[in-house]
Write a protein that holds these residues in place. Structure first.
Motif, mmCIF file in Angstrom:
data_model
loop_
_atom_site.group_PDB
_atom_site.id
_atom_site.type_symbol
_atom_site.label_atom_id
_atom_site.label_comp_id
_atom_site.label_asym_id
_atom_site.label_seq_id
_atom_site.Cartn_x
_atom_site.Cartn_y
_atom_site.Cartn_z
ATOM 1 N N VAL A 1 68.634 55.488 32.777
ATOM 2 C CA VAL A 1 69.851 55.205 33.526
ATOM 3 C C VAL A 1 70.471 56.537 33.920
ATOM 4 N N LEU A 2 70.555 56.776 35.225
ATOM 5 C CA LEU A 2 71.082 58.030 35.760
ATOM 6 C C LEU A 2 72.426 57.864 36.453
ATOM 7 N N TYR A 3 72.791 56.630 36.747
ATOM 8 C CA TYR A 3 74.025 56.344 37.463
ATOM 9 C C TYR A 3 74.913 55.470 36.576
ATOM 10 N N PRO A 4 75.854 56.087 35.855
ATOM 11 C CA PRO A 4 76.664 55.340 34.888
ATOM 12 C C PRO A 4 77.433 54.167 35.495
ATOM 13 N N ARG B 1 70.781 44.689 38.309
ATOM 14 C CA ARG B 1 71.990 45.435 38.680
ATOM 15 C C ARG B 1 71.825 46.195 40.000
ATOM 16 N N LEU B 2 70.614 46.254 40.523
ATOM 17 C CA LEU B 2 70.397 46.891 41.825
ATOM 18 C C LEU B 2 70.910 45.959 42.918
ATOM 19 N N ASP B 3 71.472 46.532 43.972
ATOM 20 C CA ASP B 3 72.040 45.720 45.049
ATOM 21 C C ASP B 3 70.979 44.838 45.701
ATOM 22 N N PRO B 4 71.322 43.559 45.958
ATOM 23 C CA PRO B 4 70.397 42.695 46.699
ATOM 24 C C PRO B 4 70.459 43.020 48.193
ATOM 25 N N ARG B 5 69.419 42.621 48.907
ATOM 26 C CA ARG B 5 69.382 42.811 50.364
ATOM 27 C C ARG B 5 68.498 41.736 50.985
ATOM 28 N N GLN C 1 74.766 51.582 36.164
ATOM 29 C CA GLN C 1 73.818 51.482 35.043
ATOM 30 C C GLN C 1 72.386 51.308 35.549
ATOM 31 N N THR C 2 72.041 52.087 36.588
ATOM 32 C CA THR C 2 70.693 52.050 37.155
ATOM 33 C C THR C 2 70.122 53.467 37.204
ATOM 34 N N GLY C 3 68.885 53.575 37.657
ATOM 35 C CA GLY C 3 68.221 54.870 37.735
ATOM 36 C C GLY C 3 67.416 55.003 39.011
ATOM 37 N N ASN C 4 66.505 55.977 39.021
ATOM 38 C CA ASN C 4 65.622 56.219 40.166
ATOM 39 C C ASN C 4 64.288 55.538 39.935
ATOM 40 N N SER C 5 63.796 54.847 40.938
ATOM 41 C CA SER C 5 62.522 54.163 40.817
ATOM 42 C C SER C 5 62.035 53.697 42.176
ATOM 43 N N ALA D 1 66.164 49.826 45.638
ATOM 44 C CA ALA D 1 65.798 50.800 44.605
ATOM 45 C C ALA D 1 66.218 52.194 45.063
ATOM 46 N N ASN D 2 66.507 53.056 44.104
ATOM 47 C CA ASN D 2 66.917 54.432 44.385
ATOM 48 C C ASN D 2 65.689 55.330 44.381
ATOM 49 N N HIS D 3 65.146 55.602 45.580
ATOM 50 C CA HIS D 3 63.935 56.417 45.649
ATOM 51 C C HIS D 3 63.980 57.487 46.735
ATOM 52 N N THR D 4 64.784 57.329 47.788
ATOM 53 C CA THR D 4 64.865 58.322 48.868
ATOM 54 C C THR D 4 66.289 58.365 49.398
#
Length: 191
Positions: A52-55, A20-24, A58-62, A83-86
């Motif tokens: 899961v922190l972002y409803p 579910r994380l955006d591709p790049r 449906q993803t989180g920080n990692s 990934a959500n890290h910075t």
């Protein structure tokens, strides 16, 4: 001519929401951000990463990669995913988390801002190996930064709202920047 070293062993264990994380595209990645988990062990870091922190998404920080104190390397998110890290740098960067207690468990307590745990030799050697492997795989990779270099936000201390503390201090004062920079061909980036 000496043979190429064996590939770095990486334990691939994707987070449940990785798809579910955006591709790049790989060419978008020009930065590695070094973090420390600020948690006692890899198992707890994995637990936090799975939350899961972002409803909406449906993803989180990692981070993408985690390196334990023994030098074992674990990939939780593929480099081709954001990934959500910075904050503000995720789309262009790979996050590498080093297992280290940091300020745990009182991250924002003004009386507990020291980050005293040293980084073991095996962990730093594995980090340098991983960075070299990423440079070989991603020709666009040019920069490296600590989380504290990019997120300089100050927040109210949890014990005293009249005192401000750094929201992020990782990888912290015990991180051996000189050793790491001597082992890689990356330029240090600061905000």
């Amino acid at each position: 001519m000496s043979p190429d070293p064996p590939p770095l062993p990486v334990h691939v264990d994707p987070l449940p929401y990785e798809a579910r994380l955006d591709p790049r595209p790989d060419g978008q990645i020009d930065l590695v951000v070094i973090h420390c988990t600020e948690l006692p062990d890899l198992a707890m870091a994995r637990h936090y990463g799975e939350q899961v922190l972002y409803p909406g998404s449906q993803t989180g920080n990692s981070g993408h990669y985690y390196i334990d104190r023994d030098g074992s390397v674990h990939q939780y998110v593929a480099a081709g995913r954001v990934a959500n890290h910075t904050r503000g740098y995720n789309e262009r960067s790979i996050g590498i988390e080093l297992v280290n207690t940091g300020r745990y468990p009182d991250w924002l307590d003004s009386r507990h801002q020291a980050m005293d745990e040293p980084y073991p030799q095996a962990q730093i050697a594995a980090l340098i190996d991983l960075l070299q492997a990423l440079q070989a795989e991603l020709p666009s990779l040019r920069h490296i930064a600590g989380h504290e270099d990019l997120d300089t936000t100050e927040v109210e201390a949890s014990d005293d709202p009249t005192v401000k503390v750094a929201r992020k201090r990782d990888p912290g004062p015990r991180f051996p920047w000189d050793r790491v920079m001597a082992g890689v061909a990356l330029e240090r980036l600061r905000s």
